[in-house]
Write a protein that holds these residues in place. Sequence first.
Motif, mmCIF file in Angstrom:
data_model
loop_
_atom_site.group_PDB
_atom_site.id
_atom_site.type_symbol
_atom_site.label_atom_id
_atom_site.label_comp_id
_atom_site.label_asym_id
_atom_site.label_seq_id
_atom_site.Cartn_x
_atom_site.Cartn_y
_atom_site.Cartn_z
ATOM 1 N N GLY A 213 -15.073 -59.674 7.070
ATOM 2 C CA GLY A 213 -13.891 -60.578 7.976
ATOM 3 C C GLY A 213 -13.992 -59.002 8.688
ATOM 4 O O GLY A 213 -12.981 -58.782 10.188
ATOM 5 N N SER A 214 -13.848 -57.664 8.363
ATOM 6 C CA SER A 214 -13.476 -56.390 8.992
ATOM 7 C C SER A 214 -15.046 -56.490 10.088
ATOM 8 O O SER A 214 -16.461 -56.749 9.463
ATOM 9 N N ASP A 215 -15.071 -54.965 10.466
ATOM 10 C CA ASP A 215 -16.173 -55.190 11.364
ATOM 11 C C ASP A 215 -16.281 -53.800 12.002
ATOM 12 O O ASP A 215 -14.822 -53.098 13.107
ATOM 13 N N LEU A 216 -16.857 -52.976 11.195
ATOM 14 C CA LEU A 216 -16.602 -51.612 11.573
ATOM 15 C C LEU A 216 -17.769 -50.587 12.395
ATOM 16 O O LEU A 216 -19.067 -50.976 11.754
ATOM 17 N N HIS A 217 -17.569 -50.164 13.237
ATOM 18 C CA HIS A 217 -19.071 -49.289 13.590
ATOM 19 C C HIS A 217 -18.516 -47.232 13.289
ATOM 20 O O HIS A 217 -17.415 -47.004 13.847
ATOM 21 N N GLN A 218 -18.733 -46.940 12.213
ATOM 22 C CA GLN A 218 -18.616 -45.471 11.366
ATOM 23 C C GLN A 218 -20.033 -44.730 12.274
ATOM 24 O O GLN A 218 -21.323 -45.180 12.497
ATOM 25 N N GLN B 68 -21.721 -46.715 0.981
ATOM 26 C CA GLN B 68 -21.505 -47.737 1.221
ATOM 27 C C GLN B 68 -21.359 -48.649 0.180
ATOM 28 O O GLN B 68 -22.612 -49.406 -0.032
ATOM 29 N N VAL B 69 -20.667 -50.099 0.577
ATOM 30 C CA VAL B 69 -20.698 -50.861 -0.911
ATOM 31 C C VAL B 69 -20.216 -52.086 0.284
ATOM 32 O O VAL B 69 -18.883 -52.253 1.177
ATOM 33 N N LEU B 70 -20.813 -53.201 0.054
ATOM 34 C CA LEU B 70 -20.672 -54.360 0.912
ATOM 35 C C LEU B 70 -20.029 -55.548 0.327
ATOM 36 O O LEU B 70 -20.917 -56.814 -0.359
ATOM 37 N N GLU C 20 -16.927 -61.486 -3.391
ATOM 38 C CA GLU C 20 -16.898 -61.727 -1.849
ATOM 39 C C GLU C 20 -18.389 -61.271 -0.281
ATOM 40 O O GLU C 20 -18.746 -60.163 -1.173
ATOM 41 N N PRO C 21 -18.209 -61.894 0.490
ATOM 42 C CA PRO C 21 -19.226 -61.336 1.176
ATOM 43 C C PRO C 21 -18.745 -59.793 1.989
ATOM 44 O O PRO C 21 -17.846 -59.566 2.293
ATOM 45 N N THR C 22 -20.474 -59.163 2.554
ATOM 46 C CA THR C 22 -19.426 -58.677 3.490
ATOM 47 C C THR C 22 -19.527 -58.356 4.816
ATOM 48 O O THR C 22 -19.524 -59.148 5.526
ATOM 49 N N GLY C 23 -18.165 -57.436 5.142
ATOM 50 C CA GLY C 23 -18.120 -57.370 6.925
ATOM 51 C C GLY C 23 -19.427 -57.096 7.126
ATOM 52 O O GLY C 23 -20.499 -57.273 7.598
ATOM 53 N N HIS D 169 -29.572 -55.889 -3.253
ATOM 54 C CA HIS D 169 -28.254 -55.475 -3.459
ATOM 55 C C HIS D 169 -27.469 -55.192 -2.324
ATOM 56 O O HIS D 169 -27.284 -55.369 -1.796
ATOM 57 N N ARG D 170 -25.683 -54.747 -3.266
ATOM 58 C CA ARG D 170 -24.460 -54.801 -2.424
ATOM 59 C C ARG D 170 -24.127 -52.519 -2.539
ATOM 60 O O ARG D 170 -22.649 -52.828 -1.864
ATOM 61 N N ALA D 171 -24.739 -51.911 -2.850
ATOM 62 C CA ALA D 171 -23.938 -50.721 -2.855
ATOM 63 C C ALA D 171 -25.769 -50.011 -2.216
ATOM 64 O O ALA D 171 -26.359 -50.303 -2.131
ATOM 65 N N VAL D 172 -25.578 -49.032 -0.721
ATOM 66 C CA VAL D 172 -26.469 -48.082 0.014
ATOM 67 C C VAL D 172 -26.039 -47.506 0.191
ATOM 68 O O VAL D 172 -24.960 -46.663 0.311
ATOM 69 N N GLY D 173 -26.921 -46.324 -0.431
ATOM 70 C CA GLY D 173 -26.250 -44.258 -0.152
ATOM 71 C C GLY D 173 -27.566 -43.660 0.473
ATOM 72 O O GLY D 173 -28.660 -43.530 -0.125
ATOM 73 N N GLN D 174 -27.108 -42.340 0.658
ATOM 74 C CA GLN D 174 -28.110 -41.003 1.496
ATOM 75 C C GLN D 174 -27.100 -39.998 1.104
ATOM 76 O O GLN D 174 -26.440 -39.348 1.267
#
Length: 265
Positions: free
Chosen positions: A119-124, A142-144, A149-152, A191-196
């Motif tokens: 339900g969230s909506d974020l622009h980072q 980032q963890v989705l 629960e599904p991601t925002g 996958h539900r986690a992504v990183g750099q």
Amino acid sequence: MSVHATARLRAEPDGRGGTALPVLESDGPLALRRTRSPFAGYARATVVGAMSAPLNGDRLTLEAEAADGARLTVDAAAATVALPGARSDGEPSTYTVSLRVGEGAALRWLPEQLVSAHGSDLHQTTRVDIAPSARLLLREEQVLGRHGEPTGALTTRLTVRRAGRPLLDQQLAYGPGARGGWDGPAVLGGHRAVGQLLLADPSFEGAPLPARLLGPTAALTPLAGPAVLVTAVAADARLLRAVLDEAMRELLDGLEPEAGGGWVR
């Protein structure tokens, strides 16, 4: 009611071989605290969440500078969770990070994970400017979605400039409203986690690292400049952090410390 907040910090050499923090300004949910650094010569600041944020509609900004010759670590006490809040106008939240690293300075930017709640909506947006002799170690994760629960909706952009020239400009988008395929085999593959993990160091100028895989879900890519980018996906935050930590250790161990300004392991 949305929150607009800007926090600032600045690190400078203290004249005694260490680093001072003459500017440490908290605002709203972004509370900055001096904490003890495990690395000699480094100052350390920790971001502590003073309230739940960002919620849809919030505008948060964090500005940090490592002045010429300074050594700075910035981390966080806990993950940042993007939440839907009570707004009904559909306005997203924004979280803007602006970093500057001066000549001969070193910055370790190591926040905790960003969790995109349903339900969230974020622009980072993260913008980084580094000097030619600066060193930068930057991690983003980032963890989705929270557990079960599904991601925002999440859009992130990372822009790094060295000596005024582009080093990296990368934008990623996930969840509702993102272009099709973001969860497909060519991107996240379920996958539900992504990183750099980005490491910029002048020593790469004469000896760039080759591109290679780092296990089944991570890769190292040299950039067009003295820097490398590690990109990884994983089933959860714990597994993602393990991959990025191992890559960090390997990269730092491969660098030769330089008199007066190398990385401290």
